[in-house]
Write a protein that holds these residues in place. Structure first.
Motif, short mmCIF file in Angstrom:
data_model
loop_
_atom_site.label_atom_id
_atom_site.label_comp_id
_atom_site.label_asym_id
_atom_site.label_seq_id
_atom_site.Cartn_x
_atom_site.Cartn_y
_atom_site.Cartn_z
N MET A 98 10.81 47.16 20.17
CA MET A 98 10.69 45.73 20.04
C MET A 98 10.88 44.41 18.06
O MET A 98 11.89 43.83 18.32
N LYS A 131 18.23 47.89 22.68
CA LYS A 131 17.51 45.98 23.06
C LYS A 131 17.83 45.28 21.81
O LYS A 131 18.03 43.90 22.05
N PHE A 171 11.01 43.40 26.27
CA PHE A 171 9.80 44.42 26.27
C PHE A 171 8.33 44.39 27.84
O PHE A 171 8.79 46.42 27.17
#
Length: 324
Positions: free
Chosen positions: A105, A199, A254
């Motif tokens: 992340m 992501k 996350f």
């Protein structure tokens, strides 16, 4: 604020009770662990003895009540395979998954936010179109394929990084961390990049949309009218306001990485909770599967609460509305 937190915590208890019943019933009605634990030559009496020792001969509702009574005391049962406490096995693997999720992340935010702002500032520029095309690939390509391609290029062909494993770790109390060693970072690079690729695509799109929405706003026009440099307008006034959706999405993503890093951990033989879950499902190790799913449900509920709190801190309007 305090009333909201208390209300959400009470809702968490209800959610955990409902999910525990669904998870327990779903897991305990699938497969027969006795067939995995007993030898093929075992007699019916031996199979019955194994079933009784694990409590599998009891009705499902009674097994659930016994499980809940133990869970309230923090005992989620013992692994059918190793005999160790199920929660201990999970918590032993948790640092590896948390480490992988945090690094992935971090990569996603550090790369996705600047690229999203750039794509939002000049949406028709060739570079912006290339960024958005890359984000489409991030959404489209499956994680396992991206991971295999990274292994083939950087581990097999170039030999820059290991193809799997966690590498060397450093002990800090009971924690084993690989981010404190160079070998650990090299082992972490590919799995983190695999997760970050998907992501990052989400964060790019959210940041771009927030940037496009913020640019016509009066506070941006007023900041420019005061003669502030473009760097200050973008770095302070714009960034501060687009952080609200970015933080929200990053927090939820996350949680998804923590819960669903199973494929990536399996591809890279990363010794995290996801790989433990896959091994437990294959071996019908029910206590470990149930404990893992309940822990993940609790983590996701708490993460949503934390994200909401951060949201109210970043956006005073939400905080004021909550006080009415």
């Amino acid at each position: 604020m305090l009333a909201t937190i208390v209300r959400r915590l009470l809702q968490t208890i209800v959610v955990m009770l409902v999910m525990s019943a669904l998870v327990f019933a779903g897991i305990y009605m699938v497969g027969d662990p006795v067939s995995m634990l007993a030898s093929p030559e075992a007699t019916e009496a031996q199979r019955a003895a194994i079933s009784a020792s694990l409590g599998l001969d009891l009705p499902l509702w009674r097994q659930y009540l016994i499980f809940m009574g133990q869970a309230v005391r923090g005992d989620f049962g013992n692994s059918f395979l190793t005999g160790e406490p199920a929660m201990h096995l999970i918590l032993e693997r948790m640092p590896a998954t948390v480490e992988l999720a945090c690094v992935a992340m971090l990569f996603s935010v550090l790369i996705g936010v600047p690229l999203g702002i750039l794509a939002g500032l000049k949406p028709k520029a060739p570079g912006s179109r290339a960024i958005m095309t890359g984000s489409v690939l991030g959404f489209s390509l499956p994680n396992f394929w991206v991971g295999l391609m990274l292994i083939m290029v950087f581990a097999v062909m170039l030999g820059w990084v290991p193809a799997g494993g966690r590498g060397k770790t450093v002990s800090i109390g009971s924690l084993e961390l690989s981010v404190l060693t160079l070998n650990g970072w090299l082992s972490l690079a590919l799995p983190a990049a695999t997760i970050a690729f998907a992501k990052c695509a989400m964060i790019i799109r959210v940041t771009r949309a927030a940037t496009r929405e913020a640019l016509p706003m009066d506070y941006i026009k007023f900041a420019r009218a005061k003669g502030l440099s473009e760097k200050r307008v973008m770095g302070v006034h714009l960034l501060k306001n687009i952080l609200i959706p970015v933080v929200t999405v990053a927090g939820l993503e996350f949680g998804q990485v923590m819960a669903f890093a199973v494929v990536t951990e399996t591809v890279f033989s990363w010794p995290g909770m996801g790989k433990l879950l896959i091994d437990s499902i294959i071996n019908l190790d029910r206590p470990v599967v149930v404990a893992y799913l309940l822990l993940i449900v609790f983590f996701l509920v708490m993460l949503n609460l934390v994200v909401d709190i951060i949201y109210t801190v970043l956006d005073p309007r939400v905080r004021l509305d909550s006080r009415r």
